[in-house]
Design a protein around this motif. Structure first.
Motif, PDB file in Angstrom:
ATOM      1  N   SER A  58     -33.066   6.786 -23.156  1.00 56.94           N
ATOM      2  CA  SER A  58     -33.620   7.939 -22.437  1.00 56.94           C
ATOM      3  C   SER A  58     -34.377   7.573 -21.175  1.00 56.94           C
ATOM      4  CB  SER A  58     -34.555   8.733 -23.363  1.00 56.94           C
ATOM      5  OG  SER A  58     -35.634   7.916 -23.785  1.00 56.94           O
ATOM      6  N   ALA A  59     -34.444   6.272 -20.844  1.00 59.43           N
ATOM      7  CA  ALA A  59     -35.262   5.849 -19.697  1.00 59.43           C
ATOM      8  C   ALA A  59     -34.781   6.492 -18.394  1.00 59.43           C
ATOM      9  CB  ALA A  59     -35.253   4.329 -19.580  1.00 59.43           C
ATOM     10  N   TYR A  60     -33.475   6.478 -18.156  1.00 57.55           N
ATOM     11  CA  TYR A  60     -32.971   7.037 -16.900  1.00 57.55           C
ATOM     12  C   TYR A  60     -33.042   8.559 -16.905  1.00 57.55           C
ATOM     13  CZ  TYR A  60     -30.171   6.982 -12.592  1.00 57.55           C
ATOM     14  OH  TYR A  60     -29.739   7.113 -11.292  1.00 57.55           O
ATOM     15  N   THR A  61     -32.949   9.164 -18.089  1.00 61.31           N
ATOM     16  CA  THR A  61     -33.126  10.612 -18.191  1.00 61.31           C
ATOM     17  C   THR A  61     -34.530  11.006 -17.756  1.00 61.31           C
ATOM     18  OG1 THR A  61     -31.564  10.662 -20.029  1.00 61.31           O
ATOM     19  CG2 THR A  61     -32.952  12.599 -19.735  1.00 61.31           C
ATOM     20  N   GLN A  62     -35.531  10.193 -18.128  1.00 66.45           N
ATOM     21  CA  GLN A  62     -36.906  10.469 -17.699  1.00 66.45           C
ATOM     22  C   GLN A  62     -37.032  10.466 -16.183  1.00 66.45           C
ATOM     23  OE1 GLN A  62     -38.948   7.447 -20.104  1.00 66.45           O
ATOM     24  NE2 GLN A  62     -40.106   9.112 -21.033  1.00 66.45           N
ATOM     25  N   LEU A  63     -36.165   9.714 -15.524  1.00 68.25           N
ATOM     26  CA  LEU A  63     -36.174   9.641 -14.062  1.00 68.25           C
ATOM     27  C   LEU A  63     -35.218  10.654 -13.440  1.00 68.25           C
ATOM     28  CD1 LEU A  63     -36.219   5.756 -13.631  1.00 68.25           C
ATOM     29  CD2 LEU A  63     -38.151   7.348 -13.719  1.00 68.25           C
ATOM     30  N   ARG A  64     -34.772  11.632 -14.234  1.00 68.05           N
ATOM     31  CA  ARG A  64     -33.892  12.713 -13.768  1.00 68.05           C
ATOM     32  C   ARG A  64     -32.596  12.193 -13.170  1.00 68.05           C
ATOM     33  NH1 ARG A  64     -38.007  16.060 -10.103  1.00 68.05           N
ATOM     34  NH2 ARG A  64     -39.870  15.261 -11.089  1.00 68.05           N
ATOM     35  N   HIS A  65     -32.145  11.018 -13.645  1.00 65.15           N
ATOM     36  CA  HIS A  65     -30.905  10.410 -13.157  1.00 65.15           C
ATOM     37  C   HIS A  65     -30.922  10.250 -11.642  1.00 65.15           C
ATOM     38  CE1 HIS A  65     -29.829  12.512 -16.996  1.00 65.15           C
ATOM     39  NE2 HIS A  65     -29.434  11.292 -17.279  1.00 65.15           N
ATOM     40  N   SER A  66     -32.102   9.934 -11.098  1.00 57.47           N
ATOM     41  CA  SER A  66     -32.267   9.824  -9.649  1.00 57.47           C
ATOM     42  C   SER A  66     -32.345   8.363  -9.221  1.00 57.47           C
ATOM     43  CB  SER A  66     -33.544  10.552  -9.214  1.00 57.47           C
ATOM     44  OG  SER A  66     -33.905  10.206  -7.896  1.00 57.47           O
ATOM     45  N   PRO A  67     -31.418   7.894  -8.398  1.00 53.64           N
ATOM     46  CA  PRO A  67     -31.510   6.520  -7.887  1.00 53.64           C
ATOM     47  C   PRO A  67     -32.804   6.277  -7.116  1.00 53.64           C
ATOM     48  CG  PRO A  67     -29.316   7.417  -7.502  1.00 53.64           C
ATOM     49  CD  PRO A  67     -30.167   8.558  -7.970  1.00 53.64           C
ATOM     50  N   MET A  68     -33.288   7.301  -6.398  1.00 52.25           N
ATOM     51  CA  MET A  68     -34.538   7.141  -5.653  1.00 52.25           C
ATOM     52  C   MET A  68     -35.717   6.928  -6.594  1.00 52.25           C
ATOM     53  SD  MET A  68     -33.904   7.227  -2.424  1.00 52.25           S
ATOM     54  CE  MET A  68     -35.501   7.602  -1.703  1.00 52.25           C
ATOM     55  N   LEU A  69     -35.786   7.715  -7.673  1.00 54.80           N
ATOM     56  CA  LEU A  69     -36.871   7.530  -8.636  1.00 54.80           C
ATOM     57  C   LEU A  69     -36.733   6.195  -9.364  1.00 54.80           C
ATOM     58  CD1 LEU A  69     -37.352  11.075 -10.232  1.00 54.80           C
ATOM     59  CD2 LEU A  69     -38.902   9.855  -8.700  1.00 54.80           C
ATOM     60  N   LEU A  70     -35.500   5.764  -9.609  1.00 53.95           N
ATOM     61  CA  LEU A  70     -35.291   4.464 -10.225  1.00 53.95           C
ATOM     62  C   LEU A  70     -35.830   3.356  -9.317  1.00 53.95           C
ATOM     63  CD1 LEU A  70     -34.024   2.629 -12.397  1.00 53.95           C
ATOM     64  CD2 LEU A  70     -31.890   2.706 -11.070  1.00 53.95           C
ATOM     65  N   ALA A  71     -35.502   3.429  -8.026  1.00 48.57           N
ATOM     66  CA  ALA A  71     -35.989   2.417  -7.086  1.00 48.57           C
ATOM     67  C   ALA A  71     -37.515   2.426  -7.007  1.00 48.57           C
ATOM     68  CB  ALA A  71     -35.385   2.660  -5.700  1.00 48.57           C
ATOM     69  N   ALA A  72     -38.098   3.631  -7.007  1.00 49.07           N
ATOM     70  CA  ALA A  72     -39.551   3.738  -6.954  1.00 49.07           C
ATOM     71  C   ALA A  72     -40.196   3.167  -8.222  1.00 49.07           C
ATOM     72  CB  ALA A  72     -39.967   5.190  -6.759  1.00 49.07           C
ATOM     73  N   THR A  73     -39.557   3.411  -9.365  1.00 47.71           N
ATOM     74  CA  THR A  73     -40.085   2.907 -10.632  1.00 47.71           C
ATOM     75  C   THR A  73     -40.036   1.384 -10.685  1.00 47.71           C
ATOM     76  OG1 THR A  73     -39.448   4.916 -11.810  1.00 47.71           O
ATOM     77  CG2 THR A  73     -39.771   2.942 -13.132  1.00 47.71           C
ATOM     78  N   VAL A  74     -38.913   0.810 -10.296  1.00 43.43           N
ATOM     79  CA  VAL A  74     -38.781  -0.647 -10.276  1.00 43.43           C
ATOM     80  C   VAL A  74     -39.810  -1.253  -9.333  1.00 43.43           C
ATOM     81  CG1 VAL A  74     -37.269  -2.547  -9.601  1.00 43.43           C
ATOM     82  CG2 VAL A  74     -36.364  -0.663 -10.973  1.00 43.43           C
ATOM     83  N   THR A  75     -39.953  -0.645  -8.140  1.00 44.67           N
ATOM     84  CA  THR A  75     -40.937  -1.146  -7.180  1.00 44.67           C
ATOM     85  C   THR A  75     -42.351  -1.056  -7.748  1.00 44.67           C
ATOM     86  OG1 THR A  75     -39.532  -0.438  -5.338  1.00 44.67           O
ATOM     87  CG2 THR A  75     -41.850  -0.871  -4.854  1.00 44.67           C
ATOM     88  N   GLY A  76     -42.655   0.066  -8.403  1.00 41.05           N
ATOM     89  CA  GLY A  76     -43.979   0.242  -8.977  1.00 41.05           C
ATOM     90  C   GLY A  76     -44.273  -0.769 -10.070  1.00 41.05           C
ATOM     91  N   LEU A  77     -43.294  -1.020 -10.954  1.00 40.38           N
ATOM     92  CA  LEU A  77     -43.483  -2.000 -12.014  1.00 40.38           C
ATOM     93  C   LEU A  77     -43.699  -3.397 -11.446  1.00 40.38           C
ATOM     94  CD1 LEU A  77     -40.822  -0.784 -14.610  1.00 40.38           C
ATOM     95  CD2 LEU A  77     -43.293  -0.874 -14.960  1.00 40.38           C
TER      96      LEU A  77
END
Length: 389
Positions: free
Chosen positions: A266-285
């Motif tokens: 469910s991790a990518y579902t939490q990010l609304r299947h958004s590549p932009m949110l994925l990139a932001a999450t990886v950068t934040g981590l």
């Protein structure tokens, strides 16, 4: 204050403990348990519901969601063996309609079996064991504070090495995404619940559009909290206690691969299947959890060799301060899970693992597999699955 672990049912309030009967008496409660291939888990969880010490009318409805392992038969056997006075009804799931995810459809069928005069519903998973006063405490808390949705984050297992390392961080990161105090504020946009244990006013669920409003939600718990809040309801999420009033998960995760599936589904579902949110999450981590220890080690190493100047000293000191800060914020969760203090030092490494799991979740989605659980895969985006943004 997301790292605090003091958001729990108020143990100091006799009313919330069930010491005082609500106006009009203890209401009737129906517990709905969706169960798919849970024959192994039910002997560890279902008796805890059938043995509840609740002074009002209480009934359990278990929905066998197309199981292949004899889940329904095991449940009926446990119902016959139960010494308490809680009635158990086992129903067989009908074929799942298009647009419904499995768990929500199972809950819907259980809801249809609840008599019209029952005003309180407890949604709980088949792998969740309840203390004998769990329902009493939940109802007491909800009626005392006028709540429409009351949810507890169950205490997860931490018995093997991987569970001890991964599980506290899982709850820590969940609380960072959905800070409990903010989610519990009536006017806040953040909404959250933990699907293993959700007590609902039936009227509030109906005002929110019923379970049909979240029929396609893979992350059904947070979606339900968001729907209730949008309809003007009050929600509350807290950590479960470890004592006889708490709730705990009995599902083991013996291998890293098992925990990986739990997070990645469910991790990518939490990010609304958004590549932009994925990139932001990886950068934040990376910035929050990996850069500080790396900067501290690199800066101090340069100073130790005499090659570093002011910049190395500043980088090393800043990295060390940030590392200490993240460690201090992780300590309450380590204490809550009663783990040895050295486990707190694993947070940067676990953050890196979670980052890889999240990327793997996105990879699975883009390869058409999407969120998968119990032999079912959901690849369609879930627009209402992330509460609080």
């Amino acid at each position: 204050m997301f790292w605090c672990t003091d958001t729990r049912l108020d143990a100091h309030d006799s009313r919330a403990r069930g010491g005082a009967e609500p106006p009009g008496g203890w209401p009737a409660v129906t517990v709905i348990v969706p169960a798919r291939d849970e024959a192994e888990m039910l002997p560890h969880s279902l008796p805890s519901l059938l043995g509840q010490r609740y002074p009002g009318p209480l009934r359990v409805v278990l929905v066998d969601d197309a199981s292949d392992d004899g889940t329904a038969d095991v449940a009926r056997d446990l119902g016959r063996q139960a010494a308490g006075g809680v009635e158990l009804t086992v129903i067989t799931s009908q074929p799942r309609p298009a647009g419904w995810v499995g768990k929500v459809w199972a809950l819907e069928q259980g809801l249809r079996a609840v008599p019209a005069d029952v005003n309180w519903l407890l949604f709980t998973d088949a792998d969740i064991a309840h203390g004998p006063d769990s329902v009493l405490r939940l109802v007491g808390h909800a009626t005392t504070y006028g709540l429409d949705l009351t949810s507890l984050m169950a205490v997860l297992r931490t018995q093997n090495r991987w569970e001890r390392i991964i599980v506290p961080a899982f709850v820590y990161f969940f609380a960072q995404l959905y800070p409990f105090r903010r989610a519990n504020r009536p006017g806040a946009r953040t909404s959250a619940a933990a699907g293993g244990c959700v007590l609902m006013r039936r009227a509030a669920l109906e005002r929110a559009g019923g379970l049909a409003a979240i029929s396609g939600a893979v992350i059904d718990d947070c979606s339900l909290a968001r729907a209730v809040k949008r309809a003007g309801g009050r929600t509350w999420l807290g950590l479960a206690d470890h004592g006889p009033c708490g709730v705990r998960s009995v599902r083991p995760y013996p291998r890293l691969a098992d925990l990986w599936k739990m997070v990645a589904r469910s991790a990518y579902t939490q990010l609304r299947h958004s590549p932009m949110l994925l990139a932001a999450t990886v950068t934040g981590l990376v910035l929050a959890y990996l850069v500080p220890p790396l900067a501290a080690v690199a800066g101090l190493a340069e100073l130790a060799t005499g090659a570093g100047g002011v910049a190395a000293a500043v980088a090393g000191a800043a990295g060390l301060c940030a590392w200490v800060l993240m460690t201090v914020t992780y300590l309450p969760m380590i204490r809550y899970y009663r783990q040895p203090m050295p486990v707190v030092l694993t947070l940067p490494a676990v953050a890196a693992l979670y980052m890889i799991m999240t990327v793997d979740s996105a990879r699975a989605h883009h390869r058409g597999r999407g969120a998968a659980w119990k032999g079912r895969a959901y690849s369609a985006p879930d627009s209402d699955s992330v509460a609080g943004t």
